[in-house]
Design a protein around this motif. Sequence first.
Motif, mmCIF file in Angstrom:
data_model
loop_
_atom_site.group_PDB
_atom_site.id
_atom_site.type_symbol
_atom_site.label_atom_id
_atom_site.label_comp_id
_atom_site.label_asym_id
_atom_site.label_seq_id
_atom_site.Cartn_x
_atom_site.Cartn_y
_atom_site.Cartn_z
ATOM 1 N N UNK A 122 -39.096 -3.606 -10.868
ATOM 2 C CA UNK A 122 -37.750 -3.079 -11.095
ATOM 3 C C UNK A 122 -37.187 -2.483 -9.812
ATOM 4 N N UNK A 123 -35.946 -2.826 -9.499
ATOM 5 C CA UNK A 123 -35.284 -2.286 -8.309
ATOM 6 C C UNK A 123 -34.701 -0.918 -8.616
ATOM 7 N N UNK A 124 -35.352 0.112 -8.141
ATOM 8 C CA UNK A 124 -34.906 1.478 -8.433
ATOM 9 C C UNK A 124 -33.515 1.765 -7.876
ATOM 10 N N UNK A 125 -33.185 1.142 -6.765
ATOM 11 C CA UNK A 125 -31.868 1.374 -6.163
ATOM 12 C C UNK A 125 -30.739 0.949 -7.099
ATOM 13 N N UNK A 126 -31.024 0.041 -8.018
ATOM 14 C CA UNK A 126 -29.972 -0.453 -8.911
ATOM 15 C C UNK A 126 -29.443 0.631 -9.841
ATOM 16 N N UNK A 127 -30.195 1.717 -10.007
ATOM 17 C CA UNK A 127 -29.760 2.797 -10.887
ATOM 18 C C UNK A 127 -28.670 3.668 -10.256
ATOM 19 N N UNK A 128 -28.454 3.502 -8.962
ATOM 20 C CA UNK A 128 -27.411 4.284 -8.271
ATOM 21 C C UNK A 128 -26.463 3.389 -7.480
ATOM 22 N N UNK A 129 -26.703 2.076 -7.479
ATOM 23 C CA UNK A 129 -25.909 1.164 -6.660
ATOM 24 C C UNK A 129 -24.524 0.916 -7.255
ATOM 25 N N UNK A 130 -23.576 0.635 -6.388
ATOM 26 C CA UNK A 130 -22.235 0.242 -6.797
ATOM 27 C C UNK A 130 -22.201 -1.260 -7.097
ATOM 28 N N UNK A 131 -21.141 -1.675 -7.749
ATOM 29 C CA UNK A 131 -21.026 -3.070 -8.158
ATOM 30 C C UNK A 131 -21.106 -4.025 -6.969
ATOM 31 N N UNK A 132 -20.420 -3.694 -5.864
ATOM 32 C CA UNK A 132 -20.446 -4.604 -4.721
ATOM 33 C C UNK A 132 -21.842 -4.699 -4.112
ATOM 34 N N UNK A 133 -22.622 -3.616 -4.185
ATOM 35 C CA UNK A 133 -24.000 -3.672 -3.706
ATOM 36 C C UNK A 133 -24.853 -4.554 -4.613
ATOM 37 N N UNK A 134 -24.594 -4.475 -5.888
ATOM 38 C CA UNK A 134 -25.286 -5.320 -6.867
ATOM 39 C C UNK A 134 -25.012 -6.801 -6.581
ATOM 40 N N UNK A 135 -23.740 -7.136 -6.396
ATOM 41 C CA UNK A 135 -23.370 -8.520 -6.102
ATOM 42 C C UNK A 135 -24.012 -8.982 -4.802
ATOM 43 N N UNK A 136 -24.054 -8.094 -3.813
ATOM 44 C CA UNK A 136 -24.666 -8.451 -2.527
ATOM 45 C C UNK A 136 -26.148 -8.785 -2.692
ATOM 46 N N UNK A 137 -26.842 -8.030 -3.528
ATOM 47 C CA UNK A 137 -28.270 -8.311 -3.730
ATOM 48 C C UNK A 137 -28.469 -9.632 -4.463
ATOM 49 N N UNK A 138 -27.669 -9.882 -5.499
ATOM 50 C CA UNK A 138 -27.789 -11.166 -6.184
ATOM 51 C C UNK A 138 -27.502 -12.317 -5.220
ATOM 52 N N UNK A 139 -26.526 -12.104 -4.350
ATOM 53 C CA UNK A 139 -26.128 -13.149 -3.402
ATOM 54 C C UNK A 139 -27.163 -13.386 -2.324
ATOM 55 N N UNK A 140 -28.041 -12.415 -2.096
ATOM 56 C CA UNK A 140 -29.047 -12.535 -1.033
ATOM 57 C C UNK A 140 -30.140 -13.539 -1.366
ATOM 58 N N UNK A 141 -30.278 -13.897 -2.639
ATOM 59 C CA UNK A 141 -31.334 -14.813 -3.043
ATOM 60 C C UNK A 141 -32.683 -14.158 -3.249
ATOM 61 N N UNK A 142 -32.743 -12.830 -3.144
ATOM 62 C CA UNK A 142 -34.016 -12.112 -3.261
ATOM 63 C C UNK A 142 -34.310 -11.661 -4.682
ATOM 64 N N UNK A 143 -33.299 -11.656 -5.561
ATOM 65 C CA UNK A 143 -33.463 -11.139 -6.913
ATOM 66 C C UNK A 143 -33.917 -12.267 -7.839
ATOM 67 N N UNK A 144 -35.032 -12.040 -8.531
ATOM 68 C CA UNK A 144 -35.571 -13.064 -9.411
ATOM 69 C C UNK A 144 -34.926 -13.052 -10.787
#
Length: 567
Positions: free
Chosen positions: A286-308
């Motif tokens: 579980x990505x702990x940062x996701x509990x405080x991240x903003x929407x654009x940060x969330x989209x950036x992580x999904x876009x990075x290809x690192x999220x399974x």
Amino acid sequence: MKGSHIRYLAPAVAAIVLLAGCAKDNGAPSSGSAAPASASSSAESSAAPALQPVTFTYFNAASAGKDGNTNETTLGKILEEQTGVNFRMEHLVGDLNTKLGVMLAGGDLPDVVVPDAGIDKMLDAKAFIPLNELLDQYGPNLKKLYEPYWDQLPAEDGSIYILPFAASKGFVPDMYQPGAFYIQRGVLKEFGYPKLETLDEYFDLIKRYKEKYPEINGAGTIGFEALTDDWRFFTLSNPAATLAGLPSEGEVYVDMATKQAHVTGDAEFTKRWLQTLNKANDEGLFDRESLVAKYDQYIAKLSSGRVLGFFDYGWQITPAVQNLLQAGDDDRQYIGFPLVLDPGVREQYMDPPVFATNRGIGITTSAKDPARIVQFFDNMVKEENQKLLFWGEPGSMYEVDGKGRFYRTKEQIEQIADPEFQQSYGFKYFSYYWPMGAGLYEDGNAYFPDRQPEVISASYTEGDKKILEAYGLQVFTDVYREPADVEERKWYPVWTAAKQQGSPEQMFEQKKMDLQRKWFPRLILAEPSKFEAMWEEYVGLFRKLDVKAYEDWANGVIQDRLAGKKR
């Protein structure tokens, strides 16, 4: 919700998706804007050259976007030529309640507002004007559009303050996926495209892949990402009931045998969902940062290809879908599955057509010319303009075959998938958040291109076709069961019922959300040995809220709707 939104974007898991006037002029139109006597005469008057050009202001609190004038787009320019009307668009930046509070305190409101979750704040402040007389005089096409739902439009005082977004004309399966547990295609390919039914199977696969590939694109692999930013917190709280095989009713679920509502906040399925995330966190998934991240940060992580994997709704991940498509690595794109907690549970992820009256567009008390705005709305919901706004211009944005069926060529699909083109053409401005229809046009074509079989089949990439074939699917939404007959749930969904600001039910929802925003992260991040004790502590606090009053209110909604009354 919620629900959709940009109606035609990228292929694959493609995502699609103001109460005017000054009392002093009594809603009278400006010079040259004659009232239509019928739907056909409306078209003539709307396009009358005598109309003087005017620009109205439009604030969209529901969606991020590029501010600008609608007449700077192809579609906006066409509508301006028809009506003389342009809108200067502004989108929400920052906190919704703060922005609306500042607007209301200043008293100088935009002409038109899409208040999203702030609808009660606007209504309580009496910021919207009644539309009844304006609709009678200037809205024949609007009245035709909303005719099946007309009794659901008025508030308790009998006035219509909001025009909801989508008046459906039947169910049409959507190409973009509703709520789903998304997983990278490369994970599935690695293990021979296994069938996923349960949440445990899903996390087991993610764990095995992450152990084998601890890095992707030179950075650490993220097992599971969550979205908790502001009003999007429902993306974390909603899956619990869905995993239990229940349709999304909001803060309650309904026992079909008794027709009684029960809150979800302390339900066993909510506990099991959070406990699964707690286990995932303990195992480093579980990505702990996701509990405080903003929407654009969330989209950036999904876009990075690192999220399974992650849970979300197709309309919320559109930017990431487009970014991954442009990156060209099919293994890093996603497919969603309607997972359940236990084998054999009958999933109910896909909604039947829903007419949500608690979201829409209104004309404010600051509006310069409410009648002119209603005329613009009335013109835009004519079927020929609905086709224009969602499909574009025939011959350039779509073709028509010998049987009258709409389709798009590969070249058109590729062009329309470009975000910059969507902005310049006007699809981004007009794809949602206006009075509009849904379902099927009178000629049988789908309202939205991403629900037209001819477009869906042509829009899939080779990677899409490969994974569809691997799972025996024709389209991505084939993984879902057909939605239940809405007649079985005449109240559905409870969450669309209006709630007054400061009412017991509204206060319950606010307090419940405040509690869950505080406690869900704690429960997810807790040491597994402490989870049970912490859950009991949370439940104790939850039950101090006025649960009974909320359930009584929800049951009143159910009974009223079963009796054919608006709530």
